[in-house]
Design an enzyme around this catalytic site. Structure first.
Site, mmCIF file in Angstrom:
data_model
loop_
_atom_site.group_PDB
_atom_site.id
_atom_site.type_symbol
_atom_site.label_atom_id
_atom_site.label_comp_id
_atom_site.label_asym_id
_atom_site.label_seq_id
_atom_site.Cartn_x
_atom_site.Cartn_y
_atom_site.Cartn_z
ATOM 1 N N GLU B 135 1.052 -1.250 -0.067
ATOM 2 C CA GLU B 135 -0.151 -0.054 -0.163
ATOM 3 C C GLU B 135 0.885 1.204 0.007
ATOM 4 O O GLU B 135 0.752 2.139 -0.603
ATOM 5 C CB GLU B 135 -0.858 -0.125 1.252
ATOM 6 C CG GLU B 135 -1.869 1.000 1.565
ATOM 7 C CD GLU B 135 -2.278 0.622 3.076
ATOM 8 O OE1 GLU B 135 -3.501 0.042 3.006
ATOM 9 O OE2 GLU B 135 -1.823 0.838 4.120
ATOM 10 N N VAL B 136 1.812 1.398 1.092
ATOM 11 C CA VAL B 136 2.746 2.736 1.288
ATOM 12 C C VAL B 136 3.761 2.132 1.727
ATOM 13 O O VAL B 136 4.073 1.145 2.302
ATOM 14 C CB VAL B 136 2.079 3.591 2.174
ATOM 15 C CG1 VAL B 136 1.915 2.889 3.411
ATOM 16 C CG2 VAL B 136 2.558 4.707 2.187
ATOM 17 N N ASP B 138 6.736 3.506 3.490
ATOM 18 C CA ASP B 138 6.880 4.595 4.643
ATOM 19 C C ASP B 138 8.382 4.500 4.903
ATOM 20 O O ASP B 138 9.356 5.155 4.482
ATOM 21 C CB ASP B 138 5.950 4.500 5.676
ATOM 22 C CG ASP B 138 5.816 5.815 7.002
ATOM 23 O OD1 ASP B 138 6.766 6.369 6.849
ATOM 24 O OD2 ASP B 138 5.015 5.780 7.893
ATOM 25 N N THR B 141 10.817 -0.656 5.915
ATOM 26 C CA THR B 141 11.177 -1.822 6.770
ATOM 27 C C THR B 141 10.436 -3.083 6.139
ATOM 28 O O THR B 141 11.071 -4.053 5.911
ATOM 29 C CB THR B 141 10.917 -1.765 8.218
ATOM 30 O OG1 THR B 141 10.986 -0.376 8.390
ATOM 31 C CG2 THR B 141 11.846 -2.487 9.140
ATOM 32 N N TRP B 241 -10.190 2.226 2.516
ATOM 33 C CA TRP B 241 -10.635 0.954 3.247
ATOM 34 C C TRP B 241 -10.634 1.042 4.518
ATOM 35 O O TRP B 241 -10.822 0.032 5.132
ATOM 36 C CB TRP B 241 -9.876 -0.434 2.367
ATOM 37 C CG TRP B 241 -8.519 -0.018 2.249
ATOM 38 C CD1 TRP B 241 -7.474 -0.088 3.010
ATOM 39 C CD2 TRP B 241 -7.831 0.365 0.924
ATOM 40 N NE1 TRP B 241 -6.299 0.070 2.397
ATOM 41 C CE2 TRP B 241 -6.664 0.281 1.273
ATOM 42 C CE3 TRP B 241 -8.450 0.786 -0.187
ATOM 43 C CZ2 TRP B 241 -5.437 1.038 0.264
ATOM 44 C CZ3 TRP B 241 -7.472 0.876 -1.348
ATOM 45 C CH2 TRP B 241 -6.239 1.069 -1.025
#
Lengths: 263, 263
Positions: B135-136, B138, B141, B241
């Site tokens: 999804e993202v 960031d 990790t 979502w």
């Protein structure tokens, strides 16, 4: 409000329609079953399951002021599609597993590498309330397979446990949720516990919301609770995630709603 | 068009925004990489991956006039969330696998129970172009962990094969796609092959679309192609979502678009 037919005879729910359908269904499912974990049937169940997860959060065991997601597993089954490595004759004749639950995910509490604190949930499927999620219940073949196989896995896991271990876990329970259920003659069979109250779509309690009688057999509640966001006739359902042109999909959906007198 | 900021400083992409972003990204990824299969990082990658799948279909091997979905596997990783059965101290310190690829899905071609026709794809990850979806991005990790572990699995699978078997499979290649990449200092590291052309968001070819140099090491192309639907600053991204009120989510998104002068 039922999904209205488009001019070409197809149903075109929008992402928002489906999100709202799941929102309302989840409220009912949470009150009626309150699942401990979800098993998503890939690929159809992935989007409904991910949306559903947002509405089934629970207070964290470590910090009850925070909500945590319930665990989610994906399983892959193939009925309609060819599977790489299969010869032509074997396709369509039986369901093929393309991904499944690992033994660790099934028997979390028995994994010696995990440090489990007294009284804490040890993971795994055994002893849980399991919600199986898919997109549409058409022939029911996939759902039957998923339920039967998960049931057998839990049964086998239970029989590998000691008497004492078995006594320490609650009865495992099954339920399933589909966004749409087609009013079809079903090729697949499910021992549905709540036959006459499976629709949670509009958030209203179903006509008959008596709790089904639960009969425990070898540590598992026999039968499965069934929830559908909406019942439809045998129409083609064009899901938004299948759309190659989402703007056009939404335009046709809005047209159908207008024609049906829905806002 | 970049996702505009809402009045409260959050980004609120709608389902339609994300569907379109993936539509445009998929066209670029198909031309640049043409994945054989996808690995979805659960839960974030489930919805983007399911949408992406619709745009990465290929002609069927059995009937080339029909399109088939490419195989999809889900993996579960846990960084932020508590995992049932873990004690408090071990949470957040390392990534935990909650679901992974089975050996069968890794080594499809070596599974003796499958009848593989000469010259047909035998399944599995080895020898494939693998697209990891989340999804993202960031802190990076999760992506680093997913890539490293899949890389190690493929490497180990290759070393279990005979010289002859290894020679028969093409080099395994990795790529990843995220809907949003935050312009953050990344804690996780990825050996990105196409550092300056990772954005496929608007469907336009990136500034530098030279093909990266591919160096094969032990049957695997070293490094990973990286694709992001959109780069953002370090803003909070509220995905549809996750929304408990999708009507309000869409209203705030429309307000932000209007304020930003987008239609």
């Amino acid at each position: 409000m039922p999904t209205p037919l488009c001019a070409d005879g197809k149903l075109r729910p929008t992402y928002e329609d489906i999100h709202k359908l799941i929102d309302r269904s989840a409220a009912y499912i949470k009150a009626d079953f309150d699942p401990d974990l979800m098993v998503l049937i890939s690929g159809g169940g992935l989007i409904p399951g991910r949306i559903m997860r947002s509405f089934l959060k629970r207070p964290s065991e470590l910090d009850p002021t925070r909500l945590r997601n319930i665990p989610t597993q994906a399983i892959g089954l193939s009925l309609y599609e060819e599977v790489a490595g299969m010869v032509e004759g074997s396709i369509g004749k039986s369901v093929t597993r393309t991904q499944w639950i690992s033994e660790k995910a099934l028997l979390g509490h028995k994994d010696p590498s995990k440090k489990v604190e007294e009284g804490k949930d040890a993971g795994g499927l055994v002893g849980k309330k399991i919600l199986i999620v898919d997109e549409v219940d058409d022939s029911r073949t996939t759902l039957q397979y998923a339920y039967q196989e998960l049931y057998n896995d839990v049964r086998q896991a239970l029989s590998s446990m000691s008497e004492q271990e078995r006594a320490a876990v609650p009865a495992t329970k099954f339920a399933c949720f589909v966004v749409h259920n087609k009013r079809n003659i079903k090729k697949g069979k499910l021992p549905i516990l709540n036959e006459n109250n499976h629709i949670a779509g509009d958030g209203a309690a179903p006509a008959n919301n008596n709790q089904p009688v639960e009969r425990i057999e070898n540590g598992i509640v026999e039968g499965i609770r069934y929830y559908a966001g909406e019942d439809t006739e045998n129409e083609w359902i064009a899901y938004p995630w299948e759309s190659e042109d989402i703007t056009e999909h939404n335009r046709l959906a809005a047209d159908a709603r207008k024609k049906a007198g829905q806002k």
